[in-house]
Design a protein around this motif. Structure first.
Motif, PDB file in Angstrom:
ATOM      1  N   ALA A  42       0.847  -1.191   0.000  1.00 29.65           N
ATOM      2  CA  ALA A  42       0.000   0.000   0.000  1.00 29.65           C
ATOM      3  C   ALA A  42       0.886   1.246   0.000  1.00 29.65           C
ATOM      4  O   ALA A  42       1.711   1.426   0.903  1.00 29.65           O
ATOM      5  CB  ALA A  42      -0.917   0.002   1.222  1.00 29.65           C
ATOM      6  N   ASP A  43       0.731   2.086  -1.024  1.00 27.13           N
ATOM      7  CA  ASP A  43       1.539   3.291  -1.189  1.00 27.13           C
ATOM      8  C   ASP A  43       0.740   4.488  -0.668  1.00 27.13           C
ATOM      9  O   ASP A  43      -0.340   4.805  -1.177  1.00 27.13           O
ATOM     10  CB  ASP A  43       1.895   3.482  -2.660  1.00 27.13           C
ATOM     11  CG  ASP A  43       2.940   4.584  -2.849  1.00 27.13           C
ATOM     12  OD1 ASP A  43       3.352   5.187  -1.844  1.00 27.13           O
ATOM     13  OD2 ASP A  43       3.325   4.842  -4.012  1.00 27.13           O
ATOM     14  N   LYS A  44       1.284   5.157   0.359  1.00 27.93           N
ATOM     15  CA  LYS A  44       0.627   6.317   0.950  1.00 27.93           C
ATOM     16  C   LYS A  44       1.254   7.633   0.516  1.00 27.93           C
ATOM     17  O   LYS A  44       0.888   8.686   1.057  1.00 27.93           O
ATOM     18  CB  LYS A  44       0.691   6.216   2.482  1.00 27.93           C
ATOM     19  CG  LYS A  44      -0.032   5.012   3.052  1.00 27.93           C
ATOM     20  CD  LYS A  44      -0.010   5.002   4.563  1.00 27.93           C
ATOM     21  CE  LYS A  44       1.399   4.832   5.091  1.00 27.93           C
ATOM     22  NZ  LYS A  44       1.435   4.757   6.570  1.00 27.93           N
ATOM     23  N   THR A  97      -3.763  -8.976   6.507  1.00 27.65           N
ATOM     24  CA  THR A  97      -4.920  -8.208   6.028  1.00 27.65           C
ATOM     25  C   THR A  97      -6.051  -9.174   5.707  1.00 27.65           C
ATOM     26  O   THR A  97      -5.852 -10.140   4.952  1.00 27.65           O
ATOM     27  CB  THR A  97      -4.556  -7.389   4.783  1.00 27.65           C
ATOM     28  OG1 THR A  97      -3.438  -6.549   5.086  1.00 27.65           O
ATOM     29  CG2 THR A  97      -5.725  -6.529   4.345  1.00 27.65           C
TER      30      THR A  97
END
Length: 352
Positions: A42-44, A97
């Motif tokens: 997941a790229d924030k 997850t």
């Protein structure tokens, strides 16, 4: 003889090494959130609008996906690995997850009647071997299916039991018994499916209830009476038993031989109807339809008049006219206007 510069070769090698390291090294402002068990990253990081506008959308998205995939692969190579045949496999950790399912999990299959009985009695299922020794062929064969062991359908000679009819075909009897077993198993399978789906099964004869009514008993008796080959024609009856009523309507057919005048008349009438230009009209049906329409119109008009009914205490136009006629002597009365002559002295045509 060609000469080469060693400094140039070393510089080219350093450049290639830097290019190789740059291809696997990705710099991000914030580290990505990795779930290696699900192969998820997941790229924030924030996307710069300037970079997005300067490049093509496809090129920008392809470059972003490539960098994030490279970071995920770098995390995978940090895990312990092992060699399986000719490949190196990484041992993934358990996922963290929880991913939602596309469809709900399947419901467990409802137990069959035999499984319920076995569970109640504590019967354990024992697995049987697939191969069985065949005494006739002197070899190991399958227990079921094609070329099974001890297959009695291949016998060319069957011993006739003492209690059976000597003129009875034992081969046909064996085939019929097998068909009955297959049909019985199929019926049980369908009953298990219906029980699992909670469907009501139709009962035959006396249904297993606490108390049967008189109609149910009569129906069961009639079914049992007509369950013979002759439909109960030669069945013995009780002293006060009434003859069973016919449940359905029997069809009547014209005789194939004999007097064919009625059939000839039917065919001629059919040809007249087909050849006639005007369709055949049912007078009775047409009159009934007309009378029904008139009744509907009359009822509709009656309901409309009820809705327009005058209220008490008000004078309508007819009341005012009637009051004027009484005061001045006009209208129907003893005057000349009441003797069939309109005002003016002229009589109506067609009257004397």
């Amino acid at each position: 003889m060609a000469t080469c510069n060693v400094d140039e070769l070393l510089a080219q090698a350093e450049q290639d090494e830097a290019e190789k390291l740059r291809s696997i090294t990705v710099h991000k402002g914030f580290e990505l959130d990795f779930d290696v068990g699900n192969l998820l990253a997941a790229d924030k990081n924030r996307i710069e609008r300037r970079d997005f506008k300067e490049q093509r959308k496809e090129d920008f998205l392809r470059s972003l996906a490539r960098d994030n995939t490279q970071l995920l692969i770098n995390e995978i190579w940090k895990l312990p690995t092992q060699r399986v045949q000719e490949a190196i496999v990484a041992q993934l950790p358990p996922p963290t997850t929880a991913l939602p399912r596309e469809k709900p999990p399947p419901k467990p299959r409802a137990p069959t009647k035999w499984e319920q009985f076995a569970k109640l009695k504590g019967i354990q299922k024992k697995k049987k071997t697939n191969l069985v020794w065949d005494e006739t062929a002197k070899e190991w064969r399958r227990r079921w299916g094609y070329q099974r062991a001890n297959d009695d359908t291949k016998d060319w000679l069957i011993e006739v039991p003492v209690t059976s009819d000597p003129n009875e075909d034992q081969f046909a009897k064996r085939v019929y018994a097998k068909k009955e077993r297959v049909a019985k198993n199929e019926f049980k399978r369908l009953k298990n499916i219906a029980r699992a789906q909670k469907l009501t099964l139709p009962g035959v004869g006396l249904t297993p209830v606490a108390k049967q009514s008189k109609d149910e008993l009569a129906k069961a008796a009639s079914v049992a009476l007509t369950s013979t080959a002759s439909l109960g024609r030669f069945q013995d009856r009780l002293p006060k038993e009434k003859p069973a009523r016919a449940a359905g309507v029997k069809r009547k057919f014209d005789p194939l031989i004999g007097d064919l005048s009625s059939e000839r008349q039917k065919q001629l009438e059919l040809l007249k109807v087909i050849d006639g230009k005007k369709p055949k009209m049912d007078i009775t049906k047409a009159v009934n339809m007309q009378m029904r329409e008139e009744d509907q119109e009359a009822s509709a008009a009656k309901g409309k008049n009820k809705n327009n009914k005058k209220k008490p205490g008000r004078k309508g136009p007819r009341d005012s006219l009637a009051g004027k006629g009484k005061g001045k002597g006009k209208g129907k009365g003893k005057g000349s206007a009441g003797r069939g002559k309109p005002p003016g002295g002229k009589s109506k045509p067609g009257r004397r």
